[in-house]
Design a protein around this motif. Structure first.
Motif, PDB file in Angstrom:
ATOM      1  N   GLY A  57       0.792  -1.220   0.000  1.00  0.00           N
ATOM      2  CA  GLY A  57       0.000   0.000   0.000  1.00  0.00           C
ATOM      3  C   GLY A  57       0.822   1.266   0.000  1.00  0.00           C
ATOM      4  N   LEU A  58       2.020   1.227  -0.571  1.00  0.00           N
ATOM      5  CA  LEU A  58       2.894   2.400  -0.580  1.00  0.00           C
ATOM      6  C   LEU A  58       2.834   3.174  -1.889  1.00  0.00           C
ATOM      7  CD1 LEU A  58       6.075   0.899   1.145  1.00  0.00           C
ATOM      8  CD2 LEU A  58       4.184   2.160   2.193  1.00  0.00           C
ATOM      9  N   ALA A  59       2.370   2.526  -2.955  1.00  0.00           N
ATOM     10  CA  ALA A  59       2.269   3.226  -4.239  1.00  0.00           C
ATOM     11  C   ALA A  59       1.271   4.376  -4.103  1.00  0.00           C
ATOM     12  CB  ALA A  59       1.837   2.270  -5.335  1.00  0.00           C
ATOM     13  N   ARG A  60       1.503   5.451  -4.851  1.00  0.00           N
ATOM     14  CA  ARG A  60       0.752   6.685  -4.602  1.00  0.00           C
ATOM     15  C   ARG A  60      -0.695   6.651  -5.074  1.00  0.00           C
ATOM     16  NH1 ARG A  60       6.127   8.815  -5.520  1.00  0.00           N
ATOM     17  NH2 ARG A  60       6.840   9.933  -3.654  1.00  0.00           N
ATOM     18  N   ASP A  61      -1.077   5.633  -5.825  1.00  0.00           N
ATOM     19  CA  ASP A  61      -2.510   5.517  -6.108  1.00  0.00           C
ATOM     20  C   ASP A  61      -3.278   5.183  -4.840  1.00  0.00           C
ATOM     21  OD1 ASP A  61      -3.289   2.238  -6.506  1.00  0.00           O
ATOM     22  OD2 ASP A  61      -1.193   2.799  -6.632  1.00  0.00           O
ATOM     23  N   MET A  62      -2.583   4.656  -3.802  1.00  0.00           N
ATOM     24  CA  MET A  62      -3.235   4.309  -2.551  1.00  0.00           C
ATOM     25  C   MET A  62      -3.907   5.518  -1.917  1.00  0.00           C
ATOM     26  SD  MET A  62      -4.005   2.128  -0.181  1.00  0.00           S
ATOM     27  CE  MET A  62      -4.627   2.356   1.484  1.00  0.00           C
ATOM     28  N   ARG A  63      -3.226   6.656  -1.928  1.00  0.00           N
ATOM     29  CA  ARG A  63      -3.810   7.836  -1.271  1.00  0.00           C
ATOM     30  C   ARG A  63      -5.029   8.349  -2.035  1.00  0.00           C
ATOM     31  NH1 ARG A  63       1.819  11.209  -2.040  1.00  0.00           N
ATOM     32  NH2 ARG A  63       2.333   9.743  -0.386  1.00  0.00           N
ATOM     33  N   VAL A  64      -5.036   8.159  -3.351  1.00  0.00           N
ATOM     34  CA  VAL A  64      -6.200   8.571  -4.144  1.00  0.00           C
ATOM     35  C   VAL A  64      -7.358   7.601  -3.909  1.00  0.00           C
ATOM     36  CG1 VAL A  64      -7.059   8.993  -6.467  1.00  0.00           C
ATOM     37  CG2 VAL A  64      -4.731   9.680  -5.857  1.00  0.00           C
ATOM     38  N   ARG A  65      -7.073   6.318  -3.882  1.00  0.00           N
ATOM     39  CA  ARG A  65      -8.100   5.330  -3.568  1.00  0.00           C
ATOM     40  C   ARG A  65      -8.725   5.645  -2.204  1.00  0.00           C
ATOM     41  NH1 ARG A  65      -7.576   0.186  -6.293  1.00  0.00           N
ATOM     42  NH2 ARG A  65      -5.715   0.010  -7.614  1.00  0.00           N
ATOM     43  N   TRP A  66      -7.885   5.945  -1.224  1.00  0.00           N
ATOM     44  CA  TRP A  66      -8.353   6.235   0.124  1.00  0.00           C
ATOM     45  C   TRP A  66      -9.264   7.464   0.124  1.00  0.00           C
ATOM     46  CZ3 TRP A  66      -4.549   7.324   4.801  1.00  0.00           C
ATOM     47  CH2 TRP A  66      -5.286   7.386   5.989  1.00  0.00           C
ATOM     48  N   ALA A  67      -8.865   8.489  -0.603  1.00  0.00           N
ATOM     49  CA  ALA A  67      -9.683   9.705  -0.676  1.00  0.00           C
ATOM     50  C   ALA A  67     -11.065   9.394  -1.242  1.00  0.00           C
ATOM     51  CB  ALA A  67      -8.984  10.768  -1.513  1.00  0.00           C
ATOM     52  N   PHE A  68     -11.112   8.624  -2.307  1.00  0.00           N
ATOM     53  CA  PHE A  68     -12.411   8.249  -2.876  1.00  0.00           C
ATOM     54  C   PHE A  68     -13.258   7.485  -1.860  1.00  0.00           C
ATOM     55  CE2 PHE A  68     -10.692   8.679  -7.358  1.00  0.00           C
ATOM     56  CZ  PHE A  68     -11.648   9.594  -7.774  1.00  0.00           C
TER      57      PHE A  68
ATOM     58  N   LEU B 234       4.042   8.734   6.252  1.00  0.00           N
ATOM     59  CA  LEU B 234       4.700   8.138   7.411  1.00  0.00           C
ATOM     60  C   LEU B 234       4.709   6.619   7.364  1.00  0.00           C
ATOM     61  CD1 LEU B 234       3.382  10.416  10.318  1.00  0.00           C
ATOM     62  CD2 LEU B 234       5.553  10.575   9.082  1.00  0.00           C
ATOM     63  N   ARG B 235       3.732   6.024   6.684  1.00  0.00           N
ATOM     64  CA  ARG B 235       3.677   4.561   6.589  1.00  0.00           C
ATOM     65  C   ARG B 235       4.937   3.975   5.970  1.00  0.00           C
ATOM     66  NH1 ARG B 235       0.830   1.827   3.562  1.00  0.00           N
ATOM     67  NH2 ARG B 235       0.737   0.011   4.927  1.00  0.00           N
ATOM     68  N   ARG B 236       5.611   4.743   5.153  1.00  0.00           N
ATOM     69  CA  ARG B 236       6.822   4.251   4.497  1.00  0.00           C
ATOM     70  C   ARG B 236       7.937   3.972   5.512  1.00  0.00           C
ATOM     71  NH1 ARG B 236       8.220   3.969  -0.837  1.00  0.00           N
ATOM     72  NH2 ARG B 236       6.290   5.007  -1.447  1.00  0.00           N
ATOM     73  N   LEU B 237       7.788   4.465   6.725  1.00  0.00           N
ATOM     74  CA  LEU B 237       8.803   4.259   7.760  1.00  0.00           C
ATOM     75  C   LEU B 237       8.534   3.026   8.613  1.00  0.00           C
ATOM     76  CD1 LEU B 237       9.294   7.931   8.989  1.00  0.00           C
ATOM     77  CD2 LEU B 237      10.862   6.591   7.568  1.00  0.00           C
TER      78      LEU B 237
END
Length: 216
Positions: free
Chosen positions: A17-28, A171-174
Motif C-alpha cells: 500500500g505504498l504506491a501513490r494511487d493508494m492515497r487517491v483510492r483512500w480519498a475516494f 509516514l507509513r513508508r517508515l
C-alpha cells in the motif's frame, strides 16, 4: 461520470500500500465516491497515451469527463474540494488542512522517500551509509517537530482531513525502520489512520491487484 485513475499493473511495493494511487483510492473511499482503475505496465507508463495524462510517466493520473490531472496530492485536493468529508467547512480550518497537505508532501515526504529509494538503488555504493545517516538525521528532526505538534491529539488539526490522509500515507513508508516507532504518538497516529474503514477498503483494493498479478 465515474473518475478513472491509473495504477501499477504489478506494483513494486509488493502489496504494502505504498504506491501513490493508494492515497487517491483512500480519498475516494472517504468521500464515498466510486472510481475505476486502469492498470498499467511499466512499458505502458512511458507510452504517448499515458504521457499525455502524466507527463513524467508516473502513476496515478486522473480522468473525469474533460478533466485530466496528475500528482497524487493535486488529485486528493480535487476530490476533497468537490466532495464533503476531507476538508472542513470553516474557511480558516480548511486552509490549515490544505497547509498540512503541503507539509506532508513537501516537508515530510522527500527525505522519507529518498531513504526508501537509496536502500534499493544505492545500498552497494561506498557512500550509502553516509547518505543514509544524513537522510535519517533530517527525518528524525522532522518527526520530532511533528510529534511535538501532534501531542496527544488524534489528528493534526481537529477532525480527520485530507492533511491527515496524506501525512499517514507518507509516514507509513517508515514502518519497520525504527524511526517512526521512536515517537509513540506518531506510531499511534498512523495506526488510527490505518484503522479507518475507508483506508482498509482502499488497501484491500490495491492489495487485490498485486495478489492477482503475482498469481498470474
Amino acid at each position: 461520470m465515474t473518475a478513472i485513475i491509473t495504477a501499477f499493473e504489478r506494483s513494486p511495493d509488493r502489496g504494502r500500500g505504498l504506491a501513490r494511487d493508494m492515497r487517491v483510492r483512500w480519498a475516494f473511499e472517504e468521500v464515498g465516491q466510486p472510481y475505476e482503475v486502469r492498470l498499467l505496465s511499466f512499458r505502458a507508463m512511458r507510452e504517448p497515451k499515458h504521457l499525455s495524462l502524466q507527463p513524467f510517466g508516473q502513476i496515478p493520473s486522473f480522468e473525469e469527463g474533460d478533466l485530466c490531472l496528475f500528482e497524487s496530492g493535486a488529485i486528493v485536493l480535487h476530490i476533497a474540494e468537490r466532495h464533503g468529508g476531507l476538508l472542513p467547512q470553516e474557511a480558516n480550518a480548511r486552509s490549515r488542512a490544505i497547509a498540512w497537505m503541503f507539509a506532508a508532501l513537501n516537508t515530510m515526504e522527500p527525505q522519507i522517500f529518498d531513504r526508501s529509494l537509496a536502500a534499493i538503488l544505492e545500498r552497494d555504493q561506498p557512500w550509502y551509509e553516509q547518505r543514509l545517516q544524513a537522510l535519517e538525521s533530517i527525518i528524525r528532526k522532522r518527526l520530532g517537530d511533528l510529534s511535538r505538534r501532534l501531542g496527544e491529539a488524534d489528528w493534526l488539526d481537529g477532525a480527520f482531513s485530507a492533511g491527515d490522509l496524506l501525512m499517514v500515507t507518507v509516514l507509513r513508508r517508515l514502518h519497520g525502520s525504527g524511526l517512526l516507532e521512536a515517537y509513540p504518538n506518531l506510531a499511534a497516529y498512523v495506526a488510527r489512520g490505518e484503522a479507518r474503514p475507508a483506508y482498509r477498503r482502499a488497501f484491500a483494493a490495491q492489495l487485490a491487484v498485486y495478489t492477482a498479478a503475482s498469481a498470474g
